[in-house]
Design an enzyme around this catalytic site. Structure first.
Site, mmCIF file in Angstrom:
data_model
loop_
_atom_site.group_PDB
_atom_site.id
_atom_site.type_symbol
_atom_site.label_atom_id
_atom_site.label_comp_id
_atom_site.label_asym_id
_atom_site.label_seq_id
_atom_site.Cartn_x
_atom_site.Cartn_y
_atom_site.Cartn_z
ATOM 1 N N HIS A 127 0.815 -1.209 0.000
ATOM 2 C CA HIS A 127 0.000 0.000 0.000
ATOM 3 C C HIS A 127 0.844 1.253 0.000
ATOM 4 O O HIS A 127 0.388 2.315 0.417
ATOM 5 C CB HIS A 127 -0.963 -0.019 1.206
ATOM 6 C CG HIS A 127 -1.946 -1.160 1.131
ATOM 7 N ND1 HIS A 127 -2.642 -1.626 2.223
ATOM 8 C CD2 HIS A 127 -2.325 -1.957 0.097
ATOM 9 C CE1 HIS A 127 -3.411 -2.638 1.863
ATOM 10 N NE2 HIS A 127 -3.233 -2.868 0.572
ATOM 11 N N ASP A 243 -1.987 -9.486 22.399
ATOM 12 C CA ASP A 243 -1.431 -8.158 22.142
ATOM 13 C C ASP A 243 0.039 -8.227 21.759
ATOM 14 O O ASP A 243 0.842 -8.829 22.485
ATOM 15 C CB ASP A 243 -1.565 -7.304 23.424
ATOM 16 C CG ASP A 243 -2.751 -6.354 23.315
ATOM 17 O OD1 ASP A 243 -3.487 -6.225 24.302
ATOM 18 O OD2 ASP A 243 -2.936 -5.794 22.209
#
Ligand code: APR
Length: 264
Positions: A127, A243
């Protein structure tokens, strides 16, 4: 239970996965940068939900859209200009340095993989990259600080001083074609790998999210580490819900492959 006890099984599973592979490709999303202070795109409260990226067609269609797009970009840049790579970036860079990770395929535009020391040729940006801009006509590179000076002086972004073309941040906007060469390199790396580790991505944006599946269909094993469920969880060999960087091993594990070349 101590926090460490809770994450140890995850760390052990990641270590075992890494030790069982020879050629790993790491696929990253915005979730690896949040602990470094860079917001992801879809978690509740993300500033990206306020400063929504302007779709490519709108950017090309009007000067007002280009002004708004640059205003939002500068607002986001100010949020994370002073931030640097986090522990997850450094963990990945260790895997590259030890020769076990052949490529990092990233959806991220924050340039943090480069700043963690991974050589450019081993980073595949699907991207684009928000740390510079380019002309959409002649592809000449333009630097963000100069664009910002022009923007703040005149209230609109400059055009290309070589050809007069429209200048845009070097990121890929919704509706804009992904860079052909990056997609080709990513597909090639994925097919060659025997292990894919997905870190911190919702895996909802295609064609990027199709790449781990391509690798699995070519025989690679797939490990996904993410805070939330992803659409690819059912296709993964291992899913670790947790996490980052907390669930990662402290250091990139020593393996037969790199034990000889690394003395600690
Ligand atoms: N640890 C683990 N997972 C995390 C953490 C963390 N510290 N922080 C965030 N996450 C997870 C979120 O729960 C989410 O599932 O990372 C994922 C990030 O998902 P997105 O915000 O959708 O980012 P990403 O997958 O990279 O988006 C892909 O979408 O908007 C476009 O072009 C943009 O490249 C981006 C693409």
């Amino acid at each position: 239970m101590r926090e460490d006890d809770a994450v140890q099984p995850a760390r052990d599973a990641i270590t075992a996965f890494i030790r069982s592979c020879e050629n790993i490709v790491i696929f990253t999303g915005a979730g690896i940068s949040t602990e470094a202070g860079v917001p992801d795109f879809r978690s509740p409260g993300s500033p990206w939900l306020v400063h929504k990226p302007v779709p490519f067609q709108e950017y090309m269609a009007s000067g007002e859209a280009r002004i708004e797009a640059w205003r939002r970009k500068f607002a986001m840049d100010d949020i994370y200009r002073h931030l640097g790579p986090g522990a997850t970036h450094h963990f990945i860079a260790e895997g590259v340095a030890q020769g076990q990770v052949s490529a990092v395929v990233t959806q991220n535009i924050d340039n943090l993989h480069q700043r963690s020391g991974i050589p450019d040729h081993q980073i595949i940006e699907l991207h684009g990259n928000g740390s510079y801009a380019h002309c959409l006509h002649c592809d000449r590179r333009h630097e963000i600080p100069e664009i910002r000076i022009h923007f703040e002086r005149y209230g609109y972004p400059p055009v290309c001083d070589d050809c007069g073309g429209i200048v845009k941040s070097a990121t890929i906007s919704f509706g804009q074609k992904l860079p052909t060469e990056a997609l080709r390199r990513a597909r090639e790396a994925m097919i060659r790998a025997d292990g894919i580790i997905v870190l911190g991505s919702s895996l909802v944006v295609r064609p990027a999210a199709d790449l781990p599946i391509l690798a699995a269909e070519a025989g690679a094993r797939l490990l996904i580490v993410n805070r939330e469920k992803t659409p690819l969880d059912s296709a993964a060999d291992y899913v670790i819900r947790g996490d980052l960087p907390g669930v990662l091993p402290e250091l990139w594990p020593l393996t037969d492959m790199n034990a000889s070349s690394t003395s600690r």
